[in-house]
Design an enzyme around this catalytic site. Structure first.
Site, short mmCIF file in Angstrom:
data_model
loop_
_atom_site.label_atom_id
_atom_site.label_comp_id
_atom_site.label_asym_id
_atom_site.label_seq_id
_atom_site.Cartn_x
_atom_site.Cartn_y
_atom_site.Cartn_z
N HIS A 139 50.47 19.22 36.87
CA HIS A 139 49.98 18.97 38.40
C HIS A 139 50.43 20.31 39.38
CE1 HIS A 139 49.75 14.64 37.54
NE2 HIS A 139 49.18 14.57 38.80
N HIS A 189 46.69 8.28 36.04
CA HIS A 189 48.33 7.73 35.78
C HIS A 189 48.09 6.29 35.57
CE1 HIS A 189 50.02 11.24 37.65
NE2 HIS A 189 48.71 11.36 38.25
N ASP A 249 42.57 9.52 39.53
CA ASP A 249 44.33 9.73 39.75
C ASP A 249 44.85 8.42 39.93
OD1 ASP A 249 46.26 11.38 40.07
OD2 ASP A 249 45.98 11.85 42.15
N HIS A 252 42.12 12.57 34.35
CA HIS A 252 43.47 12.42 35.06
C HIS A 252 43.55 11.25 35.83
CE1 HIS A 252 46.26 15.08 37.59
NE2 HIS A 252 46.38 13.74 38.13
N GLU A 305 47.99 21.13 44.04
CA GLU A 305 47.45 20.00 44.81
C GLU A 305 47.68 20.07 46.26
OE1 GLU A 305 48.96 16.28 43.53
OE2 GLU A 305 47.69 14.99 44.57
N HIS A 364 44.31 18.89 39.77
CA HIS A 364 43.99 19.20 41.04
C HIS A 364 43.72 20.62 41.05
CE1 HIS A 364 44.91 15.11 42.40
NE2 HIS A 364 46.05 15.29 41.51
ZN LIG Z 1 48.07 12.90 39.53
#
Ligand SMILES: [Zn+2]
Length: 364
Positions: A218, A22, A300, A20, A221, A242
């Site tokens: 996602h 980005h 992340d 995970h 979270e 998450h």
């Molecule tokens: Zn994310």
């Protein structure tokens, strides 16, 4: 926060897997400055320190503030072929340095495009870089990086919750590039926008399911457990980005444990976004570990959170009681739940088992 003498010693000095991450949250600030200058695009500052004072987090902020950060630097990268290829290449370098041997990075191709995208993001002028070509360029950057840094990089294409009109193209691109580095689909953005009112996502995820495109979402979270339920039951997600708030619904949590749904946990991110109790010793990852849930540890958005994977491992060790065995388990979970084809997944698992001393190397 971690201020003891172990600060600079790498915790868990063994091969890692990261699921995970980005792409647009993992750009080197130097690269943002370089392309800003080259393209004559105004940035909030012209030094790394200055830029990071706008882009980097030091303390928890809310989602609106988080999303605003991208508008500071994405105009320097979006719409430029060299920039897109280069950030992909540099991500492979970054991860190789962190001991990662396999990662899956996700991004919205629409947010890097300036053509065939409506609306055109980041106040760009119309150009000729389409979402389709963005995917091609990222694949190229990853492939060049793989050759040079000898690790494996794959991508996941993101649908955005506020743009259900883009989702059909996402699943098409996943299919088109499934043999060139794209391994799955994600849904990112504001969790308060559910899928019942944005049916474009449901249609795209249904198509992904039918076509054998892997799916993560996602969910849970900052949003409640109902978003996780929708991700699994409606969107047929195999993994949850998450998912911390899953544990607020015991029945759902128990069911997902049984289904072996994978949770992509991002400890430092969850602290800075206020997704969890600020007391890291109460983090849901502890519960996941105790219940032998299927989860991994991830960064992340390392640019924004000013972190590397080491930071997340240090936090897990210092505040959550993670041991070497727990880290091995989390990485093996990650490899088992990664979106690689079966044969490549087996190879990855074998590498981990061998380097973790869990099986004898096969010597002919
Ligand atoms: Zn994310």
């Amino acid at each position: 926060m971690a201020h003891n003498s172990t600060n600079n010693v790498q915790i868990f000095n063994k091969p890692r897997v990261e699921l995970h991450l980005h792409l647009d949250g993992a750009i080197k600030p130097e690269t943002i400055l370089y392309f800003g200058k080259k393209r004559g695009i105004k940035l909030p500052a012209d030094s790394v320190e200055g830029l990071m004072s706008y882009v980097g987090y030091d303390e928890p902020r809310n989602l609106t503030q988080f999303l605003e950060i991208f508008s500071y630097y994405m105009p320097a990268i979006a719409g430029d072929r060299d920039a897109v290829r280069r950030i992909a290449y540099e991500l492979v370098e970054m991860k190789a340095k962190e001991g990662v041997i396999y990662f899956e990075a996700r991004y919205s191709p629409h947010l890097f495009a300036n053509s065939n995208v409506n609306p055109i993001p980041w106040n760009q002028k119309p150009g000729d870089l389409t979402p389709d070509e963005v995917v091609h360029l990222v694949n190229q950057g990853f492939q060049e990086g793989e050759k040079y840094f000898k690790i494996k990089a794959r991508s996941i294409l993101c649908c955005m919750r506020h743009m259900p009109e883009w989702s059909t193209e996402i699943v098409s691109l996943c299919k088109k590039y499934r043999n060139e580095g794209v391994v799955g689909m994600d849904l990112a953005g504001d969790e308060s926008l559910n899928c019942k009112l944005n049916s474009g996502h449901c249609i795209a995820y249904e198509e992904a399911f039918k076509s054998g495109i892997h799916r993560t979402v996602h969910a849970g979270e900052v949003g409640p457990s109902t978003v996780v339920k929708e991700a699994v039951d409606v969107l047929k997600a195999e993994r949850i980005g998450h998912g911390y708030h899953t544990i607020d619904d015991f029945c759902l949590y128990k069911r997902l444990l049984k289904l072996n749904i994978h949770f992509e946990i991002c400890p430092w991110s969850s602290y800075l976004t206020g997704a969890c109790d600020p007391d890291l010793m109460k983090h849901p990852a502890i519960r996941f570990r105790e219940d032998k849930a299927n989860y991994s540890l991830n960064t992340d958005d390392p640019l924004i959170f000013k972190s590397t994977l080491d930071k997340d491992y240090r936090i897990a060790s210092k505040y959550m009681g993670f041991t070497e065995d727990d880290f091995m388990e989390a990485n093996i979970n990650g490899a088992r739940s990664c979106f690689l084809p079966d044969k490549e997944k087996e190879e990855l698992l074998l590498t981990l088992y061998e380097t973790y001393g869990m099986v004898q190397s096969t010597v002919c």
